[in-house]
Design an enzyme around this catalytic site. Sequence first.
Site, PDB file in Angstrom:
ATOM      1  N   TYR A 134       0.904  -1.267  -0.050  1.00 27.41           N
ATOM      2  CA  TYR A 134      -0.074   0.073   0.022  1.00 27.41           C
ATOM      3  C   TYR A 134       0.978   1.103   0.015  1.00 27.41           C
ATOM      4  O   TYR A 134       1.417   1.529   0.985  1.00 27.41           O
ATOM      5  CB  TYR A 134      -1.087  -0.003   1.310  1.00 27.41           C
ATOM      6  N   LYS A 162      -1.065  -1.236  -4.238  1.00 21.47           N
ATOM      7  CA  LYS A 162      -2.210  -0.225  -4.287  1.00 21.47           C
ATOM      8  C   LYS A 162      -1.417   1.142  -4.457  1.00 21.47           C
ATOM      9  O   LYS A 162      -0.839   1.611  -3.396  1.00 21.47           O
ATOM     10  CB  LYS A 162      -3.108  -0.228  -3.197  1.00 21.47           C
TER      11      LYS A 162
END
Length: 301
Positions: A134, A162
């Site tokens: 992330y 992400k």
Amino acid sequence: MTLAGLYVPLVTPFTADGALAADALAGLAHSVLADGATGLVALGTTAEAATLSPAERERVVDICAHVCREHHAPLIVGAGSNSTGDSIEAVAALSSDVAAALTVVPYYTRPSEAGVLAHFRALAATSPVPLIIYNIPYRTGRTLSADTLRQLAEHPNIIGVKHAVGSIDDATIELMGTRPADFAVLAGDDIYLSPLLALGATGGILASANLAAGSFAALVEAWRAGRLDEARALGHRLAALSSALFAEPNPTVIKAALAAQGRIPSPAVRLPLLPASAAATAAALTALGNSSAEIPEKLLV
């Protein structure tokens, strides 16, 4: 696991008195998958995971796992912190129902990029599930170069990122042109979904899709199928929706809009978040209506 399509990071619905609304969470999970989402993300930032008790976090994962089993859909779970040792333990504790762990770049301590590499390599070496990095520098205080992300992509147990860097910057352009073919880039900034798909992203993890999963899934499919004019038009409308939904801290406006639709029992959030303003809620509901206006039927999932 192949990372492609729309993954919805679910909000955690609360009752008016602040308790976990389990039935509403299950209903929301069923609805976004029925509308075309590929899978779910539990315990992301949108879920207010930091404010949930250990028992509530376990209950949220159990509910999402049960729904995913019914739909034969993958479940991604947010796990990890800015402590490498604690992150290793958190990932190791994930159940067999979990397809991948969403693991944030260590925040607040602001390690060097070499420290970030060492952190994720330590996690990946022992994790029972694949990892999705992330990358969200405006929350973590740590910017990663395309070279660092490529080095992370070389590890067989790190399958994607992400990507939520707040723009389509130089590092994003470089990453999209040089990433390994088996390393997925998922849009994490909702308003940049369409341009990142145009650059070759395989999908997105998108909070706005709590409200419009079918339209976001249709946008991913339109880019994948090469229907460029349709994809651009839908992308513009959904970017406007996402801007309205993020006008105040996530997930306050999203929860207010869901509550206004009767899909969750209240717009309640937990401190330090405050509920969305009436003006932001009204603007989001207007944008939600506009986002679906005149969308070609063949785009809708």
